[in-house]
Design an enzyme around this catalytic site. Structure first.
Site, PDB file in Angstrom:
ATOM      1  N   HIS A  48      16.041 -28.731  10.936  1.00 50.97           N
ATOM      2  CA  HIS A  48      14.604 -28.556  10.690  1.00 50.97           C
ATOM      3  C   HIS A  48      14.472 -27.469   9.636  1.00 50.97           C
ATOM      4  O   HIS A  48      14.711 -26.296   9.929  1.00 50.97           O
ATOM      5  CB  HIS A  48      13.906 -28.162  11.990  1.00 50.97           C
ATOM      6  N   LYS A  85       2.906 -32.856   8.359  1.00 49.30           N
ATOM      7  CA  LYS A  85       2.992 -31.532   7.740  1.00 49.30           C
ATOM      8  C   LYS A  85       4.361 -31.446   7.098  1.00 49.30           C
ATOM      9  O   LYS A  85       5.374 -31.724   7.745  1.00 49.30           O
ATOM     10  CB  LYS A  85       2.816 -30.485   8.836  1.00 49.30           C
ATOM     11  N   LYS A  95       7.212 -29.182   5.298  1.00 48.35           N
ATOM     12  CA  LYS A  95       7.662 -27.805   5.114  1.00 48.35           C
ATOM     13  C   LYS A  95       8.212 -27.693   3.703  1.00 48.35           C
ATOM     14  O   LYS A  95       9.148 -28.423   3.346  1.00 48.35           O
ATOM     15  CB  LYS A  95       8.748 -27.477   6.142  1.00 48.35           C
ATOM     16  N   ASP A 112       3.072 -26.790   4.459  1.00 46.58           N
ATOM     17  CA  ASP A 112       3.179 -25.415   4.955  1.00 46.58           C
ATOM     18  C   ASP A 112       4.255 -24.732   4.120  1.00 46.58           C
ATOM     19  O   ASP A 112       5.415 -25.151   4.141  1.00 46.58           O
ATOM     20  CB  ASP A 112       3.567 -25.396   6.435  1.00 46.58           C
ATOM     21  N   GLU A 125      -1.080 -24.709   3.889  1.00 48.08           N
ATOM     22  CA  GLU A 125      -0.884 -23.662   4.906  1.00 48.08           C
ATOM     23  C   GLU A 125      -0.091 -22.495   4.337  1.00 48.08           C
ATOM     24  O   GLU A 125       0.988 -22.686   3.765  1.00 48.08           O
ATOM     25  CB  GLU A 125      -0.163 -24.258   6.111  1.00 48.08           C
ATOM     26  N   ASP A 156      -1.956 -18.672   8.489  1.00 46.76           N
ATOM     27  CA  ASP A 156      -1.108 -18.785   9.677  1.00 46.76           C
ATOM     28  C   ASP A 156      -0.458 -17.431   9.948  1.00 46.76           C
ATOM     29  O   ASP A 156      -0.983 -16.639  10.729  1.00 46.76           O
ATOM     30  CB  ASP A 156      -0.054 -19.884   9.464  1.00 46.76           C
ATOM     31  N   LYS A 209      -2.409 -19.561  17.038  1.00 47.27           N
ATOM     32  CA  LYS A 209      -1.131 -19.606  17.764  1.00 47.27           C
ATOM     33  C   LYS A 209      -1.190 -18.575  18.887  1.00 47.27           C
ATOM     34  O   LYS A 209      -1.463 -17.394  18.627  1.00 47.27           O
ATOM     35  CB  LYS A 209       0.033 -19.285  16.833  1.00 47.27           C
ATOM     36  N   GLU A 213      -0.547 -29.247  16.085  1.00 48.54           N
ATOM     37  CA  GLU A 213       0.846 -29.610  15.793  1.00 48.54           C
ATOM     38  C   GLU A 213       1.712 -29.357  17.029  1.00 48.54           C
ATOM     39  O   GLU A 213       2.836 -28.889  16.941  1.00 48.54           O
ATOM     40  CB  GLU A 213       1.382 -28.815  14.611  1.00 48.54           C
TER      41      GLU A 213
HETATM   42  O1  LIG Z   1       3.579 -23.251  11.270  1.00 49.09           O
HETATM   43  C1  LIG Z   1       4.590 -22.535  11.174  1.00 49.09           C
HETATM   44  O2  LIG Z   1       4.665 -21.684  10.274  1.00 49.09           O
HETATM   45  C2  LIG Z   1       5.717 -22.649  12.106  1.00 49.09           C
HETATM   46  C3  LIG Z   1       6.114 -23.804  12.683  1.00 49.09           C
HETATM   47  C4  LIG Z   1       5.312 -24.966  12.777  1.00 49.09           C
HETATM   48  C5  LIG Z   1       5.809 -26.220  12.788  1.00 49.09           C
HETATM   49  C6  LIG Z   1       7.155 -26.615  12.324  1.00 49.09           C
HETATM   50  O3  LIG Z   1       7.989 -25.761  11.974  1.00 49.09           O
HETATM   51  O4  LIG Z   1       7.418 -27.808  12.256  1.00 49.09           O
HETATM   52 MN   LIG Z   2       2.755 -22.296   9.423  1.00 51.98          MN
END
Ligand SMILES: O=C(O)/C=C\C=C/C(=O)O
Ligand SMILES: [Mn+2]
Length: 369
Positions: A18, A163, A165, A194, A220, A245, A269, A323
């Site tokens: 991940h 979402k 990353k 994000d 994000e 966030d 959160k 999420e």
């Molecule tokens: O939002 C964030 O910064 C942390 C983790 C959220 C979801 C993920 O990592 O999939």
């Molecule tokens: Mn985030």
């Protein structure tokens, strides 16, 4: 009264690597807190974080050490039915340690709700919904794999909000990655990103222009959590919503961001807010100031995910969904009955307290001894 407080660490492999900008996860360390009361009632909380100390300033090991050494001794022998009074003692005596505080408060509230025979949500003001939309994060590190994964999640009717990353690669490569996925999915799905603080404001100006044109729905934490003025400039400059966030470490940050117009959306959160009660205050600040809400995760297991779902179920508005998919990223389940994900939603547990039960035999095998 509060008889014992135990913090348990359990290392659970993820279903695949991940990749975030701050770390690549292959296992998740669950941090579970078990509170046992004199009347036989027990409550659970969770303080799981991401990537050891890569994401935030608490680690599973520091959370356990600080609960065992500094927080638990304040609470043993206290009245378990007076949760606010107990947490007032903790908040006065303990600086920081937001994740630890969240797990403790959740466990005390879980126990109290079980004692009263009501769902936790009803102790938090009352739920207005029984199910929550759940996004899925695409973070395999490979565009083709991410597209295939998204197609599968759509087919399973599990997720239609994705979402992505980004932030670890060059801006140009990240933008191309996101637009390729948006292109592939079209309007079958909502695509969001994000960045986990990875861009400078100049990089964000360039990248967000392209992502906005490409149909991305939400950006994000594009820049550093401390750069509130930069977030305000980005929020004013673009029509695509900008979400805070990591910048939100509690209701005071929410108040500052709301009054400065520094974000269009808040990712709520419970751990980052230092508990369910302060997280509810973050949401109230948003509601009063016209900031939209999103239910965030720290990739917790079933306990923390259930706790968050009970709180998020009480928000009058939740324009960007949640999420809360953490358990789905893990190869092992610590609950006797897994949370129910169907029709793109997470069912908010009924029953008393969190409405879930830990499988002690399973946890016994997974926990660090
Ligand atoms: O939002 C964030 O910064 C942390 C983790 C959220 C979801 C993920 O990592 O999939
Ligand atoms: Mn985030």
């Amino acid at each position: 009264m509060i008889h014992s407080i135990e913090t348990i660490l359990a290392d659970v492999p993820t279903i695949r690597p991940h990749q975030l900008s701050v770390t690549t996860m292959r296992t998740q360390t669950l941090v579970l807190v078990r509170v046992r009361c004199g009347d036989g009632v027990e409550g659970w909380g969770e303080a799981t974080t991401i990537g050891g100390l890569n994401y935030g300033e608490e680690s599973p090991e520091s959370i356990k050490a600080n609960i065992d050494t500094h927080i638990a001794p304040l609470l043993i022998g206290k009245d378990a039915t007076r949760v606010a009074a107990a947490m007032a003692v903790v908040r006065k005596a303990i600086q920081g340690n937001r994740f630890a505080k969240c797990a403790i408060e959740t466990a005390l509230l879980d126990a109290q709700a079980r004692r009263l025979g009501i769902p936790l949500s009803e102790l938090l003001g009352g739920r207005v919904r029984n199910a929550l939309p759940v996004a899925w994060t695409l973070a395999s590190g490979d565009t083709t794999k991410d597209i295939a994964e998204a197609e599968l999640m759509l087919e399973l009717r599990r997720h239609r909000i994705f979402k992505l990353k980004i932030g670890a690669r060059a801006v140009h490569d990240d933008v191309a990655h996101v637009l390729a996925i948006k292109q592939a999915l079209g309007n079958k799905a909502s695509v969001r990103v994000d960045v986990n603080q990875a861009w400078t404001e100049l990089q964000a100006m360039e990248a967000i222009a392209a992502l906005q044109d490409g149909g991305v729905d939400l950006i994000e934490q594009p820049i550093a959590a401390h750069n509130q003025a930069g977030m305000a400039r980005l929020a004013r400059h673009f029509t695509v919503p900008i979400m805070a966030d990591e910048a939100l470490q509690g209701p005071l940050d929410a108040y500052r961001y709301a009054t400065a117009g520094a974000a269009d959306v808040f990712a709520v959160k419970i751990t980052q807010s230092a508990g369910l009660t302060p997280a509810a205050q973050v949401a109230t600040v948003a509601q009063l100031s016209g900031v939209a809400l999103y239910g965030g995760t720290m990739l917790e297991g079933g306990i923390g995910t259930a706790a968050s779902s009970h709180l998020f179920a009480t928000f009058p508005e939740l324009a960007f969904g949640t999420e809360l998919f953490g358990p789905l990223l893990l190869t092992e389940e610590v609950l006797q009955e897994p949370l129910v994900y169907q029709d793109f939603m997470l069912q908010v547990p009924g029953g008393h307290g969190l409405g879930v039960t830990v499988d002690m035999e399973k946890l016994g095998r997974l926990r660090r001894q």
